[in-house]
Motif scaffolding. Structure first.
Motif, PDB file in Angstrom:
ATOM      1  N   ILE A  56      46.607 103.342  46.669  1.00  0.00           N
ATOM      2  CA  ILE A  56      46.917 103.423  45.234  1.00  0.00           C
ATOM      3  C   ILE A  56      46.897 102.025  44.626  1.00  0.00           C
ATOM      4  O   ILE A  56      46.294 101.783  43.574  1.00  0.00           O
ATOM      5  CB  ILE A  56      48.305 104.078  45.022  1.00  0.00           C
ATOM      6  CG1 ILE A  56      48.223 105.545  45.458  1.00  0.00           C
ATOM      7  CG2 ILE A  56      48.755 103.959  43.577  1.00  0.00           C
ATOM      8  CD1 ILE A  56      49.547 106.256  45.463  1.00  0.00           C
ATOM      9  N   GLN A  57      47.550 101.096  45.351  1.00  0.00           N
ATOM     10  CA  GLN A  57      47.641  99.741  44.798  1.00  0.00           C
ATOM     11  C   GLN A  57      46.257  99.105  44.626  1.00  0.00           C
ATOM     12  O   GLN A  57      45.967  98.479  43.610  1.00  0.00           O
ATOM     13  CB  GLN A  57      48.504  98.874  45.701  1.00  0.00           C
ATOM     14  CG  GLN A  57      48.952  97.631  44.976  1.00  0.00           C
ATOM     15  CD  GLN A  57      49.778  96.729  45.848  1.00  0.00           C
ATOM     16  OE1 GLN A  57      49.660  96.760  47.074  1.00  0.00           O
ATOM     17  NE2 GLN A  57      50.613  95.921  45.218  1.00  0.00           N
ATOM     18  N   LEU A  58      45.424  99.313  45.630  1.00  0.00           N
ATOM     19  CA  LEU A  58      44.082  98.743  45.536  1.00  0.00           C
ATOM     20  C   LEU A  58      43.322  99.337  44.343  1.00  0.00           C
ATOM     21  O   LEU A  58      42.547  98.660  43.677  1.00  0.00           O
ATOM     22  CB  LEU A  58      43.292  98.973  46.829  1.00  0.00           C
ATOM     23  CG  LEU A  58      43.721  98.084  47.996  1.00  0.00           C
ATOM     24  CD1 LEU A  58      42.939  98.443  49.252  1.00  0.00           C
ATOM     25  CD2 LEU A  58      43.520  96.609  47.648  1.00  0.00           C
ATOM     26  N   SER A  59      43.623 100.625  44.101  1.00  0.00           N
ATOM     27  CA  SER A  59      42.912 101.256  42.986  1.00  0.00           C
ATOM     28  C   SER A  59      43.389 100.723  41.633  1.00  0.00           C
ATOM     29  O   SER A  59      42.747 100.938  40.615  1.00  0.00           O
ATOM     30  CB  SER A  59      43.079 102.773  43.049  1.00  0.00           C
ATOM     31  OG  SER A  59      44.409 103.104  42.695  1.00  0.00           O
ATOM     32  N   LEU A  60      44.552 100.048  41.648  1.00  0.00           N
ATOM     33  CA  LEU A  60      45.051  99.475  40.400  1.00  0.00           C
ATOM     34  C   LEU A  60      44.371  98.145  40.073  1.00  0.00           C
ATOM     35  O   LEU A  60      44.447  97.653  38.957  1.00  0.00           O
ATOM     36  CB  LEU A  60      46.558  99.265  40.455  1.00  0.00           C
ATOM     37  CG  LEU A  60      47.407 100.528  40.627  1.00  0.00           C
ATOM     38  CD1 LEU A  60      48.888 100.171  40.696  1.00  0.00           C
ATOM     39  CD2 LEU A  60      47.160 101.489  39.472  1.00  0.00           C
ATOM     40  N   LEU A  61      43.745  97.541  41.086  1.00  0.00           N
ATOM     41  CA  LEU A  61      43.065  96.260  40.848  1.00  0.00           C
ATOM     42  C   LEU A  61      41.678  96.549  40.275  1.00  0.00           C
ATOM     43  O   LEU A  61      41.122  97.626  40.490  1.00  0.00           O
ATOM     44  CB  LEU A  61      42.944  95.486  42.160  1.00  0.00           C
ATOM     45  CG  LEU A  61      44.291  95.062  42.768  1.00  0.00           C
ATOM     46  CD1 LEU A  61      44.079  94.517  44.166  1.00  0.00           C
ATOM     47  CD2 LEU A  61      44.968  94.023  41.879  1.00  0.00           C
ATOM     48  N   PRO A  62      41.137  95.582  39.563  1.00  0.00           N
ATOM     49  CA  PRO A  62      39.829  95.814  38.932  1.00  0.00           C
ATOM     50  C   PRO A  62      38.775  96.101  40.000  1.00  0.00           C
ATOM     51  O   PRO A  62      38.740  95.432  41.037  1.00  0.00           O
ATOM     52  CB  PRO A  62      39.507  94.500  38.239  1.00  0.00           C
ATOM     53  CG  PRO A  62      40.754  93.710  38.249  1.00  0.00           C
ATOM     54  CD  PRO A  62      41.650  94.234  39.287  1.00  0.00           C
ATOM     55  N   THR A  63      37.982  97.113  39.750  1.00  0.00           N
ATOM     56  CA  THR A  63      36.941  97.421  40.721  1.00  0.00           C
ATOM     57  C   THR A  63      35.650  96.691  40.376  1.00  0.00           C
ATOM     58  O   THR A  63      34.775  96.519  41.202  1.00  0.00           O
ATOM     59  CB  THR A  63      36.671  98.930  40.754  1.00  0.00           C
ATOM     60  OG1 THR A  63      36.546  99.378  39.408  1.00  0.00           O
ATOM     61  CG2 THR A  63      37.806  99.672  41.440  1.00  0.00           C
ATOM     62  N   SER A  64      35.530  96.268  39.108  1.00  0.00           N
ATOM     63  CA  SER A  64      34.325  95.509  38.744  1.00  0.00           C
ATOM     64  C   SER A  64      34.710  94.464  37.703  1.00  0.00           C
ATOM     65  O   SER A  64      35.797  94.521  37.132  1.00  0.00           O
ATOM     66  CB  SER A  64      33.274  96.460  38.175  1.00  0.00           C
ATOM     67  OG  SER A  64      33.803  97.069  37.015  1.00  0.00           O
ATOM     68  N   PRO A 118      29.655  88.013  27.495  1.00  0.00           N
ATOM     69  CA  PRO A 118      28.616  86.990  27.301  1.00  0.00           C
ATOM     70  C   PRO A 118      29.208  85.591  27.409  1.00  0.00           C
ATOM     71  O   PRO A 118      30.299  85.346  26.913  1.00  0.00           O
ATOM     72  CB  PRO A 118      28.089  87.273  25.893  1.00  0.00           C
ATOM     73  CG  PRO A 118      29.055  88.219  25.271  1.00  0.00           C
ATOM     74  CD  PRO A 118      29.852  88.860  26.321  1.00  0.00           C
ATOM     75  N   GLY A 119      28.500  84.720  28.082  1.00  0.00           N
ATOM     76  CA  GLY A 119      28.913  83.326  28.171  1.00  0.00           C
ATOM     77  C   GLY A 119      29.849  83.019  29.319  1.00  0.00           C
ATOM     78  O   GLY A 119      30.225  81.873  29.522  1.00  0.00           O
ATOM     79  N   VAL A 120      30.242  83.999  30.104  1.00  0.00           N
ATOM     80  CA  VAL A 120      31.067  83.700  31.283  1.00  0.00           C
ATOM     81  C   VAL A 120      30.614  84.525  32.486  1.00  0.00           C
ATOM     82  O   VAL A 120      30.050  85.597  32.342  1.00  0.00           O
ATOM     83  CB  VAL A 120      32.573  83.983  31.046  1.00  0.00           C
ATOM     84  CG1 VAL A 120      33.188  82.996  30.093  1.00  0.00           C
ATOM     85  CG2 VAL A 120      32.791  85.410  30.604  1.00  0.00           C
ATOM     86  N   ALA A 121      30.885  83.977  33.653  1.00  0.00           N
ATOM     87  CA  ALA A 121      30.714  84.731  34.890  1.00  0.00           C
ATOM     88  C   ALA A 121      32.084  84.822  35.534  1.00  0.00           C
ATOM     89  O   ALA A 121      32.836  83.855  35.526  1.00  0.00           O
ATOM     90  CB  ALA A 121      29.734  84.037  35.815  1.00  0.00           C
ATOM     91  N   LEU A 122      32.412  86.022  36.065  1.00  0.00           N
ATOM     92  CA  LEU A 122      33.752  86.253  36.577  1.00  0.00           C
ATOM     93  C   LEU A 122      33.751  86.666  38.036  1.00  0.00           C
ATOM     94  O   LEU A 122      32.780  87.234  38.538  1.00  0.00           O
ATOM     95  CB  LEU A 122      34.413  87.378  35.771  1.00  0.00           C
ATOM     96  CG  LEU A 122      34.944  87.041  34.382  1.00  0.00           C
ATOM     97  CD1 LEU A 122      35.287  88.323  33.659  1.00  0.00           C
ATOM     98  CD2 LEU A 122      36.170  86.139  34.496  1.00  0.00           C
ATOM     99  N   GLY A 123      34.844  86.393  38.650  1.00  0.00           N
ATOM    100  CA  GLY A 123      35.028  86.913  40.009  1.00  0.00           C
ATOM    101  C   GLY A 123      36.503  86.975  40.322  1.00  0.00           C
ATOM    102  O   GLY A 123      37.275  86.185  39.774  1.00  0.00           O
ATOM    103  N   GLY A 124      36.932  87.887  41.150  1.00  0.00           N
ATOM    104  CA  GLY A 124      38.357  87.975  41.479  1.00  0.00           C
ATOM    105  C   GLY A 124      38.571  88.643  42.827  1.00  0.00           C
ATOM    106  O   GLY A 124      37.706  89.364  43.333  1.00  0.00           O
ATOM    107  N   TYR A 181      46.079  90.973  39.754  1.00  0.00           N
ATOM    108  CA  TYR A 181      45.236  90.275  38.792  1.00  0.00           C
ATOM    109  C   TYR A 181      44.464  91.311  38.000  1.00  0.00           C
ATOM    110  O   TYR A 181      44.284  92.451  38.453  1.00  0.00           O
ATOM    111  CB  TYR A 181      44.295  89.262  39.474  1.00  0.00           C
ATOM    112  CG  TYR A 181      43.081  89.882  40.118  1.00  0.00           C
ATOM    113  CD1 TYR A 181      43.140  90.367  41.411  1.00  0.00           C
ATOM    114  CD2 TYR A 181      41.867  89.978  39.425  1.00  0.00           C
ATOM    115  CE1 TYR A 181      42.036  90.946  42.002  1.00  0.00           C
ATOM    116  CE2 TYR A 181      40.748  90.550  40.011  1.00  0.00           C
ATOM    117  CZ  TYR A 181      40.848  91.037  41.304  1.00  0.00           C
ATOM    118  OH  TYR A 181      39.761  91.624  41.880  1.00  0.00           O
ATOM    119  N   ASP A 182      44.040  90.906  36.835  1.00  0.00           N
ATOM    120  CA  ASP A 182      43.370  91.897  35.994  1.00  0.00           C
ATOM    121  C   ASP A 182      42.504  91.188  34.963  1.00  0.00           C
ATOM    122  O   ASP A 182      42.765  90.022  34.616  1.00  0.00           O
ATOM    123  CB  ASP A 182      44.435  92.761  35.274  1.00  0.00           C
ATOM    124  CG  ASP A 182      43.899  94.168  35.005  1.00  0.00           C
ATOM    125  OD1 ASP A 182      42.685  94.381  35.193  1.00  0.00           O
ATOM    126  OD2 ASP A 182      44.701  95.041  34.636  1.00  0.00           O
TER     127      ASP A 182
END
Lengths: 1071, 89
Positions: free
Chosen positions: A838-846, A851-857, A870-871
């Motif tokens: 459940i907890q893992l499903s609360l974290l962003p999946t994608s 525009p103008g940024v690249a993200l990773g988490g 994190y979100d």
């Protein structure tokens, strides 16, 4: 001539020594030192094959028929090649199936058929009777010769002058041998049917007979003649017409006859009941077979070395008269002035006879008792009273009866036939068992019907072709049947059946018996199919070396055991410290390879050493059973059984039955069933084995402080089985528990506790016992046993067993509790796993496309669930919020808070405009909850506006965010002031702003990253993180994250983290 | 490697056993079953009393082989028996 008194005195003295040796061996066995447990004794005991027939009869045969007697010893030498396969297989099966005789062996193989057992027994008794007669004849004849050598006719009665006692030497010998058989073969009923005293006496007798015979041989060859060559030379000159005696293939010694004799003797050494008993039942360990394979044939060579010289020398000295040739070996020393040598020879011959008669009578009596009498007794026995006394006395009676039958045969028929002829009749009888046994060992299709019919027909043919002619020969029945055939039909002549003529009587009989026996065995086996019971047994016999269910484990079993496995086994029984001391003394400076392995030879030695060590505490026989079973059970679930086995004290005198009860109990516990079934099954094992009227297990109920019944078996009574017991010392049960010691009342008429006495008398209990059930010394319950049938049944040995069983109940209880804990833990584990999902499903999946940024988490929880969060929140107007938070703790509580934080933030997404407001709201919302739960949250909130490239951020006590400024080529920390959430209700959180440019990189993280520790207690630290950011800021965000995580892992030296680790990377790039 | 070395054990036994049966029976025996003396001893008897110990010596070597090559005696038995009732069944 030697006086009757001297002969008797010497014999008595010799008997005394035999008794002494046998008694000593039995005592040593009880002390755990087996005297017969060595290959030399085993090989010597096999020499019971060499009876008075060998001792006297071979010479007689050589003097009258020539060298065909050699076949009787060459056959066994040849078959000895097979012992490592054939005999060892028989031994293994017999040990595993607890086989007690050849009748038991055959009957067991064919579905434990009682009929087959009875058939084999009857035939064995009839078949061996002539052989016993032969022994009695030999002893009584030699006795006669010794005291009155000149008498040519048989003297029936002797007189002991001083006492004016008249006696028949054969009868007296029969009685003495019977008594010896009873003392060492039937002192008590032993399920394993092993008699170490008897074996020791037999081995000693074998030594005496070989010494006596060789002494006589040397005297004749070198005393009366000038060596071998002179004897042959003189013989050929004096009796050239008898030169055929030195060759085969002429006269009666045809090649066919020779072949038959070889075959018969091969089968006889394997299947005569006494040989089976000594070789298989009395075998201490399979290993002994290996050396007996050559030692026993060597013994036969030596004892036969002087047969021909004595025979030819006797003929030379008796002027060719072969009348008394059977006894040349004793008459020659007598006639030529060596009475003491003659006396030694007499003792040798006596040893040969005695050994055979004793072992045969013991083996046959076991068969008669088990296969003829017990089935009858059980039919009429009501089951109330004790049987063992009756059985024991019956067995003793059987021993006497078997010997007496032999005596009767001797008196009726024995005088007429030469020793060798009588012996061969028995050999052919034993040969009849060969198809059923050998077929049963290797042929799956063999059936009970085939074996039974084969045996019955074989024995009928034996009776007709051999016994009838011998009756005729003795004048017992008229010669008509042999001369003209049954009912005058020439086709039915016993010695030329169906017109088969031209063969000697042995070849003829062997052919017909084997023809009908083997023929019907094969034919009927092929026509019928084995019953269910038989099919079960087939596997246990044919596949004894590789039992089918264990196939999967075979590779593990055949893996060489390591030293530690032996140490573990010893530790289970003698304690860890002693086991280590023992092994280090034993190992000394032996070489061990790096894995603790041993050379193959050393493993054998170590196995023996382990047995020896264990024997010191549990006795020799149990030790062997334990080690063998342990080695064969390695790597299987049976190891649990040994853990249990080792967890109770086993008395050094524990009998096989006691061990088997303990073993069954241990197996029950290791079965993996639920506690109640285990307790019930334990009581079942116990009551079944010892026939108690009631057995109860009570366990302490801690809340109510009473002993409550957990399992009960036997009579039902409200006073015993169903009632609880308080913890007082007024009852025996209470006392047993409180004092943690066994209470035994062997006579209920004498009871010190009035409360108990009342109940006991009302229930007509005669004796009872209670043993504390304890775990690591602490009592948890009481095991009780009650008997209405007998007083005084709780002997010291029994109480030991009883205590051991109570110990096992304790182990079962402890195991069940541990299992329960384990199950509970597993359930929790499962719940945690769900929480984690459940907890893992609360974290962003994608990552959102901005525009103008690249993200990773990333978020890596240290345990199943964690408190990091994190979100990314992408607003409709294009703004992007980055949140990273850390709830203290890694438990479910932290996970719940994290979920709540997420919910709140997401629900406020549209309403609150900047980080400061959001953090303030969160703080107010969580303040009460967090204070109560003694938890807190740190959080960093950052908002990015893609249009202006402006970031606004606030922090609630969270680790500073790092910003790589690509223009300045340096890293700065974004650390606006702010208290952690949940500390102060209304706190003015600071908010800061900054403008980003192309190539800037934001790194948000939780303290799990910088607080990762290596083995030297150094922290990963912010500086290392800054360095990583400086070096790798050009990497795509997800790659950079992976690289950072990898570096943190490398630093800490572990794959897993102690704290949750979370990271967000945002890279500003050209839109 | 081990199994390869152990497998011929039973074959070897069968060969020796058959050889033994052949050597003490007609017609092989006929070679030595002659009415002559060698070293003053009839040839037939000399043949037996030399051949017999030799065959025991072979068994002795066999038993030494067993000690050397099968520390855990179950192992060869297993292998051997696999072989044997494969054929017998």
């Amino acid at each position: 001539m030697i006086s009757v008194t001297t002969v008797i005195l010497t014999s008595v003295l010799y008997f005394g020594i035999l008794f002494g040796v046998a008694y000593y061996a039995d005592r040593q066995r009880e002390r755990g030192h087996s005297l017969v447990d060595n290959p030399s004794v085993y090989s010597l005991s096999l020499a019971v094959y060499c009876t008075s027939w060998t001792f006297y009869g071979s010479v007689g045969r050589a003097a009258t028929n020539g060298i065909d007697f050699l076949a009787i010893y060459l056959g066994p030498t040849l078959i000895a090649f097979s012992w490592w396969f054939l005999l060892r297989k028989m031994v293994r099966i017999s040990k595993e199936q607890n086989i007690t005789s050849i009748a038991d062996f055959i009957s067991s193989r064919y579905g434990k058929s009682p009929l087959l057992g009875a058939v084999v027994t009857v035939f064995a008794v009839i078949g061996i009777m002539p052989y016993i007669a032969l022994q009695l004849k030999a002893v009584s004849r030699t006795f006669d010769l010794l005291v009155s050598p000149l008498a040519t006719v048989n003297i029936r009665m002797h007189v002991l002058p001083k006492f004016d006692l008249h006696f028949d030497s054969a009868l007296v010998v029969a009685l003495i041998l019977g008594i010896f058989g009873i003392i060492f073969g039937a002192r008590h009923l032993d399920a394993s049917e092993r008699h170490e005293g008897l074996v020791a006496a037999i081995a000693l007798e074998s030594v005496v007979k070989i010494i006596a015979f060789v002494a006589a041989g040397i005297f004749v060859t070198y005393g009366l003649f000038d060596g071998f060559t002179e004897i042959f030379h003189d013989f050929l000159i004096r009796f050239p017409e008898r030169r055929h005696l030195l060759m085969l293939g002429s006269g009666e010694n045809t090649y066919a006859h020779w072949l038959s004799m070889t075959f018969i003797s091969m089968m006889a050494i394997m299947f005569l009941p006494r040989q089976f008993h000594i070789m298989v039942i009395e075998n201490c360990r399979e290993d002994h077979i290996r050396s007996a394979m050559w030692r026993f044939p060597a013994y036969m060579v030596v004892i036969n070395l002087f047969v021909i010289p004595i025979a030819l020398g006797g003929l030379l000295l008796a002027n060719g008269d072969s009348y008394n040739a059977d006894f040349f070996v004793i008459t020659l020393p007598l006639q030529y002035g060596q009475p003491w040598l003659a006396l030694l020879v007499f003792l040798g011959g006596f040893s040969a006879s005695a050994g055979m008669v004793m072992v045969s009578s013991v083996a046959l009596s076991t068969m008669i008792l088990n296969h003829l009498l017990i089935p009858i007794i059980l039919k009429f026995h009501t089951g109330a009273n004790e049987l063992s006394g009756l059985l024991l006395n019956l067995k003793r009676l059987c021993i006497l009866a078997v010997i007496f039958l032999g005596y009767v045969y001797y008196r009726l028929l024995g005088e007429s036939a030469a020793l060798v002829n009588i012996g061969l009749i028995s050999f052919v009888a034993a040969t009849q068992f060969a198809p059923a046994v050998i077929g049963g060992l290797y042929w799956r299709q063999a059936t009970r019907r085939g074996a039974t019919v084969g045996l019955v027909l074989g024995f009928f043919m034996w009776f007709y072709t051999l016994l009838i002619p011998s009756f005729v020969q003795s004048g017992w029945i008229s010669p008509g049947i042999v001369q003209e055939g049954l009912w005058g039909l020439a086709l039915l002549k016993p010695t030329q059946l169906f017109g088969l003529s031209g063969f000697d009587v042995w070849t003829h009989a062997l052919f017909w018996t084997m023809f009908v026996n083997l023929g019907s065995y094969l034919a009927i086996s092929l026509l019928t199919s084995p019953s269910k019971e038989e099919r079960e047994q087939i596997g246990k016999f044919v596949d004894v070396f590789n039992p089918a269910p264990l196939k999967a484990e075979r590779t593990r079993i055949s893996k060489a055991p390591t030293i530690m496995e032996f140490v573990d086994l010893m530790a289970k029984f003698i304690g860890i410290k002693q086991a280590h001391t023992a092994i280090s003394e034993y190992m000394g400076n032996r070489e061990i390879d790096e894995k603790g392995g041993l050379s193959e030879n050393d493993i054998l030695k170590l196995k023996r050493f382990t047995e020896l060590t264990l024997a010191g505490s549990v006795g020799a026989a149990p030790a062997r059973i334990i080690v063998d079973k342990y080695l064969s059970a390695r790597g299987s679930h049976m190891e649990d059984v040994f853990d249990l086995f080792g967890s109770v004290n086993i008395s050094r005198t524990a009998s096989r039955e006691q061990l088997s009860v303990l073993y069954d109990a241990a197996r029950t516990i290791a079965s993996g069933n639920d506690l109640q079934s285990i307790l019930d099954a334990l009581l079942e094992v116990f009551t079944d084995q010892f026939k108690f009227d009631l057995c109860v297990i009570r366990i302490l109920d801690e809340d109510r402080q009473t002993l409550t019944v957990r399992s009960q078996r036997g009579m039902s009574s409200e006073h015993f089985g169903e009632s609880e017991r308080d913890l007082t010392s007024e009852t025996f049960i209470g006392e047993t528990f409180l004092t943690n010691s066994v209470s035994v009342v062997n006579d209920s008429d004498v009871i010190s506790k009035p409360t108990t006495a009342q109940i006991i008398h009302r229930e007509k209990i005669l004796s009872f016992a209670h043993a504390p059930i304890s775990i690591e010394g602490q009592p948890i319950g009481v095991l009780s046993a009650f008997s209405r049938t007998a007083k005084g049944i709780f002997t010291k040995e029994f109480v030991e067993l009883f205590t051991s069983l109570a110990g096992m109940v304790g182990v079962a209880w402890r195991n069940a509790q541990q299992t329960e804990h384990l199950i509970r833990a597993r359930e929790q584990q499962r719940e945690l796993a769900i929480a984690k999902d459940i907890q893992l499903s609360l974290l962003p999946t994608s990552t959102p496309e901005v525009p103008g940024v690249a993200l990773g988490g990333i978020c890596i929880p240290a345990q199943e669930v964690g408190g990091d969060y994190y979100d990314y929140l992408h607003h409709e107007d294009g703004r992007l919020d980055l949140v990273i938070a850390d709830v203290s703790g890694h438990n479910v509580g932290a996970a719940l808070l994290m979920a709540e934080t997420r919910t709140l933030i997401r629900s406020r997404k549209g309403h609150l405009n900047n980080p400061q407001e959001i953090i303030r709201e969160l703080n107010q919302f969580f303040y009460e909850d967090l204070t109560r739960a003694e938890l807190f949250i740190t959080l960093f909130y950052l908002q990015f506006c893609p249009e202006t490239r402006q970031i606004t951020f606030a922090s609630a006590g969270h680790s500073p965010t790092l910003l790589w400024q690509s223009k300045l080529k340096k890293c700065i920390r974004l650390d606006p002031e702010g208290l952690i959430i949940g500390v102060k209700e209304d706190f003015p959180y600071e908010q800061e702003s900054l403008k980003l440019v192309d190539g800037d990189v934001l790194l948000l993280y939780t303290d799990g990253v910088i607080e990762a520790e290596n083995d030297m207690n150094e922290l990963f630290g912010e500086d290392r993180l800054v360095l990583l950011l400086e070096e790798h800021n050009k990497l795509p965000p997800q790659d950079m994250i992976d690289h950072i995580i990898e570096q943190v892992r490398l630093f800490s030296g572990h794959r897993s983290f102690k704290d949750d680790v979370s990271l967000i990377v945002m890279q500003v790039k050209q839109p | 490697m081990k199994t390869e070395r152990k497998l011929p054990l039973k074959d070897a036994w069968v060969i020796w056993f058959i050889l033994g049966v052949v050597m003490i029976n007609y017609p092989f025996l006929h070679i030595f079953n002659k009415d002559i003396l060698v070293f003053g001893i009839p040839l037939t008897i000399l043949y037996f009393y030399i051949g017999w110990p030799v065959s025991i010596f072979v068994i002795y070597l066999f038993s030494i082989y067993l000690v050397r090559h099968s520390p855990e005696h179950d192992a060869p038995g297993n292998d051997q028996d696999n072989n044997s009732h494969g054929g017998a069944a």
